[in-house]
Design a protein around this motif. Structure first.
Motif, PDB file in Angstrom:
ATOM      1  N   LEU A   1      41.942  13.343  39.280  1.00 17.39           N
ATOM      2  CA  LEU A   1      41.489  13.569  40.652  1.00 17.39           C
ATOM      3  C   LEU A   1      42.307  14.515  41.473  1.00 17.39           C
ATOM      4  O   LEU A   1      43.357  14.136  42.124  1.00 17.39           O
ATOM      5  N   SER A   2      42.140  15.885  41.604  1.00 15.77           N
ATOM      6  CA  SER A   2      43.177  16.818  42.380  1.00 15.77           C
ATOM      7  C   SER A   2      42.490  17.963  42.672  1.00 15.77           C
ATOM      8  O   SER A   2      42.061  18.635  41.577  1.00 15.77           O
ATOM      9  N   PHE A   3      42.928  18.616  43.606  1.00 15.56           N
ATOM     10  CA  PHE A   3      42.354  19.956  43.987  1.00 15.56           C
ATOM     11  C   PHE A   3      43.689  20.985  43.741  1.00 15.56           C
ATOM     12  O   PHE A   3      43.477  22.065  43.969  1.00 15.56           O
ATOM     13  N   VAL A   4      44.734  20.517  43.174  1.00 11.33           N
ATOM     14  CA  VAL A   4      46.108  21.503  43.111  1.00 11.33           C
ATOM     15  C   VAL A   4      45.955  22.645  42.390  1.00 11.33           C
ATOM     16  O   VAL A   4      46.141  23.665  42.393  1.00 11.33           O
ATOM     17  N   GLY A   5      45.269  22.464  41.129  1.00 14.76           N
ATOM     18  CA  GLY A   5      45.049  23.432  40.051  1.00 14.76           C
ATOM     19  C   GLY A   5      44.042  24.576  40.890  1.00 14.76           C
ATOM     20  O   GLY A   5      44.141  25.614  40.157  1.00 14.76           O
ATOM     21  N   LEU A   6      43.161  24.179  41.652  1.00 16.07           N
ATOM     22  CA  LEU A   6      42.254  25.126  42.097  1.00 16.07           C
ATOM     23  C   LEU A   6      42.977  25.773  43.472  1.00 16.07           C
ATOM     24  O   LEU A   6      42.857  27.116  43.561  1.00 16.07           O
ATOM     25  N   LEU A   7      43.934  25.136  44.241  1.00 16.07           N
ATOM     26  CA  LEU A   7      44.332  25.414  45.231  1.00 16.07           C
ATOM     27  C   LEU A   7      45.553  26.225  45.306  1.00 16.07           C
ATOM     28  O   LEU A   7      45.805  27.324  45.820  1.00 16.07           O
ATOM     29  N   ALA A   8      46.547  25.805  44.398  1.00 15.98           N
ATOM     30  CA  ALA A   8      47.937  26.412  44.545  1.00 15.98           C
ATOM     31  C   ALA A   8      47.770  27.834  44.112  1.00 15.98           C
ATOM     32  O   ALA A   8      48.581  28.696  44.737  1.00 15.98           O
ATOM     33  N   PRO A   9      47.037  28.206  43.216  1.00 15.87           N
ATOM     34  CA  PRO A   9      47.066  29.892  42.885  1.00 15.87           C
ATOM     35  C   PRO A   9      46.350  30.745  44.037  1.00 15.87           C
ATOM     36  O   PRO A   9      46.801  31.370  44.255  1.00 15.87           O
ATOM     37  N   HIS A  10      45.582  30.007  44.701  1.00 16.95           N
ATOM     38  CA  HIS A  10      45.126  30.732  45.792  1.00 16.95           C
ATOM     39  C   HIS A  10      45.965  30.975  46.876  1.00 16.95           C
ATOM     40  O   HIS A  10      46.161  31.917  47.703  1.00 16.95           O
ATOM     41  N   MET A  11      46.792  29.855  47.179  1.00 16.89           N
ATOM     42  CA  MET A  11      47.841  29.952  48.226  1.00 16.89           C
ATOM     43  C   MET A  11      48.912  31.007  47.655  1.00 16.89           C
ATOM     44  O   MET A  11      49.431  31.632  48.529  1.00 16.89           O
ATOM     45  N   ALA A  12      49.134  30.968  46.586  1.00 16.35           N
ATOM     46  CA  ALA A  12      50.097  32.122  46.140  1.00 16.35           C
ATOM     47  C   ALA A  12      49.537  33.272  46.445  1.00 16.35           C
ATOM     48  O   ALA A  12      50.174  34.352  46.769  1.00 16.35           O
ATOM     49  N   ARG A  13      48.569  33.796  46.179  1.00 15.62           N
ATOM     50  CA  ARG A  13      47.732  35.025  46.103  1.00 15.62           C
ATOM     51  C   ARG A  13      47.783  35.461  47.626  1.00 15.62           C
ATOM     52  O   ARG A  13      48.074  36.504  48.150  1.00 15.62           O
ATOM     53  N   SER A  14      47.402  34.365  48.511  1.00 19.22           N
ATOM     54  CA  SER A  14      47.578  34.478  50.004  1.00 19.22           C
ATOM     55  C   SER A  14      48.974  34.884  50.733  1.00 19.22           C
ATOM     56  O   SER A  14      48.902  35.515  51.706  1.00 19.22           O
ATOM     57  N   LEU A  15      49.896  34.609  49.893  1.00 20.62           N
ATOM     58  CA  LEU A  15      51.250  34.895  50.161  1.00 20.62           C
ATOM     59  C   LEU A  15      51.648  36.309  49.446  1.00 20.62           C
ATOM     60  O   LEU A  15      52.825  36.700  49.430  1.00 20.62           O
ATOM     61  N   HIS A  16      50.718  37.034  48.948  1.00 23.43           N
ATOM     62  CA  HIS A  16      50.697  38.271  48.168  1.00 23.43           C
ATOM     63  C   HIS A  16      51.700  38.406  47.069  1.00 23.43           C
ATOM     64  O   HIS A  16      52.512  39.143  46.850  1.00 23.43           O
ATOM     65  N   GLN A  17      51.444  37.286  46.348  1.00 24.59           N
ATOM     66  CA  GLN A  17      51.841  37.400  44.782  1.00 24.59           C
ATOM     67  C   GLN A  17      50.954  37.749  43.865  1.00 24.59           C
ATOM     68  O   GLN A  17      50.204  36.630  43.559  1.00 24.59           O
ATOM     69  N   TYR A  18      50.911  38.673  43.407  1.00 26.26           N
ATOM     70  CA  TYR A  18      49.682  39.303  42.560  1.00 26.26           C
ATOM     71  C   TYR A  18      50.153  39.111  40.960  1.00 26.26           C
ATOM     72  O   TYR A  18      49.369  39.047  40.084  1.00 26.26           O
ATOM     73  N   GLY A  19      51.222  39.390  40.693  1.00 26.64           N
ATOM     74  CA  GLY A  19      51.521  39.328  39.393  1.00 26.64           C
ATOM     75  C   GLY A  19      51.599  37.936  38.597  1.00 26.64           C
ATOM     76  O   GLY A  19      51.844  37.063  39.455  1.00 26.64           O
ATOM     77  N   ALA A  20      51.535  37.863  37.357  1.00 26.56           N
ATOM     78  CA  ALA A  20      51.528  36.611  36.955  1.00 26.56           C
ATOM     79  C   ALA A  20      52.689  36.036  37.105  1.00 26.56           C
ATOM     80  O   ALA A  20      52.861  34.618  37.495  1.00 26.56           O
ATOM     81  N   LYS A  21      53.990  36.648  36.854  1.00 28.92           N
ATOM     82  CA  LYS A  21      55.111  35.796  36.983  1.00 28.92           C
ATOM     83  C   LYS A  21      55.496  35.275  38.327  1.00 28.92           C
ATOM     84  O   LYS A  21      55.602  34.148  38.739  1.00 28.92           O
ATOM     85  N   GLN A  22      55.237  36.161  39.335  1.00 28.82           N
ATOM     86  CA  GLN A  22      55.482  35.614  40.806  1.00 28.82           C
ATOM     87  C   GLN A  22      54.237  34.719  41.371  1.00 28.82           C
ATOM     88  O   GLN A  22      54.745  33.944  42.052  1.00 28.82           O
ATOM     89  N   GLN A  23      53.138  35.068  40.778  1.00 28.60           N
ATOM     90  CA  GLN A  23      52.057  33.894  41.133  1.00 28.60           C
ATOM     91  C   GLN A  23      52.559  32.391  40.599  1.00 28.60           C
ATOM     92  O   GLN A  23      52.035  31.362  41.205  1.00 28.60           O
ATOM     93  N   LEU A  24      52.926  32.632  39.174  1.00 33.70           N
ATOM     94  CA  LEU A  24      53.335  31.227  38.541  1.00 33.70           C
ATOM     95  C   LEU A  24      54.477  30.367  39.325  1.00 33.70           C
ATOM     96  O   LEU A  24      54.318  29.364  39.510  1.00 33.70           O
ATOM     97  N   ILE A  25      55.331  31.175  39.675  1.00 35.97           N
ATOM     98  CA  ILE A  25      56.388  30.582  40.264  1.00 35.97           C
ATOM     99  C   ILE A  25      56.153  30.090  41.748  1.00 35.97           C
ATOM    100  O   ILE A  25      56.377  28.986  42.218  1.00 35.97           O
ATOM    101  N   THR A  26      55.417  30.909  42.454  1.00 35.71           N
ATOM    102  CA  THR A  26      55.096  30.446  43.710  1.00 35.71           C
ATOM    103  C   THR A  26      54.143  29.102  43.896  1.00 35.71           C
ATOM    104  O   THR A  26      54.275  28.365  44.622  1.00 35.71           O
ATOM    105  N   ALA A  27      53.128  29.394  42.828  1.00 36.62           N
ATOM    106  CA  ALA A  27      52.112  28.483  42.831  1.00 36.62           C
ATOM    107  C   ALA A  27      52.870  27.062  42.351  1.00 36.62           C
ATOM    108  O   ALA A  27      52.321  26.072  42.894  1.00 36.62           O
ATOM    109  N   SER A  28      53.858  27.049  41.443  1.00 37.39           N
ATOM    110  CA  SER A  28      54.405  25.772  41.136  1.00 37.39           C
ATOM    111  C   SER A  28      54.949  25.030  42.212  1.00 37.39           C
ATOM    112  O   SER A  28      54.987  24.152  42.196  1.00 37.39           O
ATOM    113  N   LEU A  29      55.692  25.778  42.935  1.00 39.83           N
ATOM    114  CA  LEU A  29      56.318  25.475  44.201  1.00 39.83           C
ATOM    115  C   LEU A  29      55.603  24.719  45.255  1.00 39.83           C
ATOM    116  O   LEU A  29      55.583  23.781  45.692  1.00 39.83           O
ATOM    117  N   LEU A  30      54.278  25.502  45.519  1.00 41.35           N
ATOM    118  CA  LEU A  30      53.337  25.104  46.210  1.00 41.35           C
ATOM    119  C   LEU A  30      52.713  23.900  45.633  1.00 41.35           C
ATOM    120  O   LEU A  30      52.237  22.875  46.744  1.00 41.35           O
TER     121      LEU A  30
END
Length: 665
Positions: A595-624
């Motif tokens: 039970l967790s929203f992390v897998g749904l939410l973290a990628p969205h938060m990364a995109r809201s920080l303007h990280q659109y490429g796969a590498k950038q989004q993965l790193i940012t989403a992981s930290l978040l």
């Protein structure tokens, strides 16, 4: 008589099939009743009880106060839910709208639970009132979330899904606060038709019949909605008032059912669809035929499970069984032409791009991450209040759960990012698509049969469950060129079916099943350094694998044609990436639960920080994701000290609230 009736209501093909179908359905019901009557005396004792009731005969008393009321409740509840689903689908012009998919049922359940917990015992309030208020609130929230998308059918269902997930997390948290009522609440939540008298029948009849009659009275102006809102308004129909009134009546009957028997899923989707297949076109036809089909479905489902239930029917809640029957039907329905116009692939488009480098985002997030680690490890509460921990023994207990929470957040964020890019759907995640539920179900089944003695066996079972769900999603998606919305709705149907299995297992009353509730809520209570090593090694391997193939994520996001033209076998790459998601999800699920929203939410938060490429989004989403899970774990053990709440559950509440905000934007 049947032929005369069907001649005016249905088409030529259905006129020939309907009498045969009615006769066959009646025969099945009679046979099941004959088999399930208590004391194995068949229909004869049932007729004897109805015609010559003997209050001194204990067999007559039991049949009259338990068996017959249960049959009556099944008929009434099936009729009510089918009518509610039919009206919702007709008014919203949405073939997959229902009390469950639009969040009405979960809202009604929340209202019921809150009334039980918050209202003083001296105040006697019918459970129907808070259930109705909760259902109205959930529906209003779905409408608010989908307003900017023009109330499109798919977006309304997605909004209902998010509302249901969020309210489900709240319900679970409230259940954890009342563990003494845990088993009964779970049975009620899964839809239990057990009866000890005729009180529920007496309550449900007026609450179902009166709204249905009102719907039939306003059937003619409601039918004008088929012409479109503009045309209906031009001929004098008050469209908004009519929609609000009809939906309020649908919520009314749903709340009545939930307040009496709990959640019963899929009747509201399946019965109206069958009614349309039988040729019902006018609204009054759809309402009545849907009601009859719904009554028959719920009655048959209940009669089937009675021989396999315990003495009181506690083992197999009827509502969970209807979900098992309804989920495959929804999967079949998704393949019909009825929904093809809504199943087209939709790319995730960012309306405005802002250039922001990874360094600009990652450095401040990393600093915040370090500060959060220090806070989570050293700051807490004890009997005297807030304190800074210096004891080595306490640090030895606290550090593993902080590290595990962070690693689990990283894993779920990576899995969510991959599956959103593979499916080109920002609403996808391991939780939503049922991958987490598949892993959890496999572990619950293993615990039920006592075959999960160590971590290795848990890994094998969890991977098998998650991989099975992943393969099914891939297989269904391949048939429709991986249309984003189709994959998402497939996941919703799978999640519902798997959740039904989980509810059945948890309702069994076994001690080991009850002990799994906290784990299913995403707990870090009992983690140790062994879990740290297991999760750390697994996540490290996955990070290395992602680093080697992250370019595939950029290419696969371009679409099928573009990816193949660049030399990438998109079908194989998708399968490989989905298997990677299944493995990561299994690893995180074993340690902290599903039970967790992390897998749904973290990628969205990364995109809201303007990280659109796969590498950038993965790193940012992981930290978040790591920060979100650590924050949830810290809040869970400090805010309500000395009580503690699972990190996964609080992450769902925090993430769900934020995601509702994102949907509204």
């Amino acid at each position: 008589m049947i032929n005369v009736l069907t001649h005016s209501w249905l088409g030529p093909l259905q006129r020939t099939k309907l009498p045969i179908g009615i006769a066959g359905l009646f025969s099945v019901i009679v046979l099941l009743v004959h088999i399930t009557v208590p004391y194995s005396q068949g229909l004869f004792v049932l007729v004897d009880v109805v015609t010559q009731y003997d209050p001194s005969d204990y067999q007559h008393i039991i049949i009259n106060l338990t068996y017959l009321p249960r049959l009556a409740v099944a008929l009434i509840c099936g009729f009510a839910l089918a009518v509610a689903g039919c009206v919702m689908q007709f008014v919203l012009r949405n073939p997959i709208a229902s009390p469950t998919t639009l969040g009405v049922a979960s809202g009604a359940e929340l209202g019921m639970i809150l009334s039980i917990l918050l209202l003083p015992a001296s105040i006697e309030v019918s459970g129907f009132i808070p259930a109705f208020i909760g259902g109205c609130f959930a529906t209003a929230l779905v409408f608010v979330l989908s307003a900017k998308r023009g109330f499109s059918p798919v977006h309304m269902v997605l909004a209902g899904m998010v509302v249901s997930l969020f309210f489900g997390s709240v319900n679970t948290m409230l259940l954890l606060l009342n563990e003494e009522h845990l088993t009964s609440l779970f049975v009620w939540g899964a839809g239990s038709l057990n009866q000890n008298g005729w009180e529920s029948v007496q309550i449900l009849i007026p609450l179902t019949v009166i709204p249905t009659l009102l719907l039939l009275v306003i059937e003619r102006p409601l039918s004008a909605l088929q012409l479109g809102d503009d045309v209906a308004s031009s001929i004098g129909v008050s469209v908004k008032v009519l929609k609000v009134l009809s939906l309020a009546l649908a919520i009314f009957v749903t709340a009545a059912v939930v307040s009496e028997v709990g959640l019963i899923g899929f009747i509201g989707i399946v019965a109206p669809a069958i009614a349309r297949m039988l040729g019902a076109r006018k609204l009054n036809q759809q309402i009545m035929i849907s009601g009859v089909v719904g009554s028959s479905m719920l009655l048959i489902a209940d009669l089937i499970i009675q021989p396999f239930s315990g003495a009181g029917g506690e083992m197999l809640p009827t509502g969970a069984m209807t979900a098992l029957l309804g989920a495959p039907f929804l999967l079949w329905l998704l393949n019909k032409k009825l929904l093809q116009s809504d199943m087209k692939a939709r790319e995730s488009v960012v309306s405005t791009y802002y250039h922001r480098t990874l360094k600009q985002v990652a450095i401040p997030i990393s600093v915040l991450f370090v500060c959060l680690v220090v806070l989570a490890v050293f700051v807490g509460k004890d009997q005297t209040g807030w304190t800074i921990v210096e004891s080595v023994s306490i640090l030895q207990l606290r550090i593993p759960r902080v590290v595990v929470a962070a690693l689990a957040g990283v894993g779920l964020a990576i899995a969510g990012t991959i599956i959103q890019r593979v499916s080109t759907n920002p609403m996808a995640s391991p939780e939503v698509l049922g991958i987490s539920s598949g892993a959890a179900l496999a572990l619950v089944i293993g615990a039920y049969f006592g075959i999960t003695a160590d971590r290795f066996q848990q890994m094998l079972l969890g991977t098998l469950g998650a991989s099975s769900v992943t393969f099914f999603i891939w297989w269904m998606g391949r048939k429709h060129n991986f249309a984003a919305t189709h994959m998402l709705l497939t996941g919703i149907a799978l999640s519902a079916g798997l959740d039904a299995f989980l509810r059945i297992a948890l309702s069994s009353g076994q001690d080991n099943m009850r002990a799994l509730l906290t784990w299913l809520s995403g707990s870090t209570y009992l983690v140790s350094m062994t879990d740290v090593y297991l999760l750390g090694a697994g996540i490290s391997i996955f990070i290395i694998a992602i680093a080697l193939i992250h370019k595939w994520l950029d290419i696969i996001s371009l679409g099928e044609v573009a990816a193949n033209s660049l030399g990438v076998d998109s079908a194989r790459v998708r399968m490989l990436l989905l298997l990677l998601v299944a493995s990561i999800t299994t690893l995180a699920t074993i340690v902290i639960g599903p039970l967790s929203f992390v897998g749904l939410l973290a990628p969205h938060m990364a995109r809201s920080l303007h990280q659109y490429g796969a590498k950038q989004q993965l790193i940012t989403a992981s930290l978040l994701g790591a920060m979100l899970m650590m924050t949830a774990d810290w809040l869970g053990r400090t805010i309500w000290f000395p009580w503690q709440f699972p990190a996964g559950l609080l992450a769902s509440l925090i993430g769900g609230a934020y995601f509702l905000y994102l949907m509204r934007k």
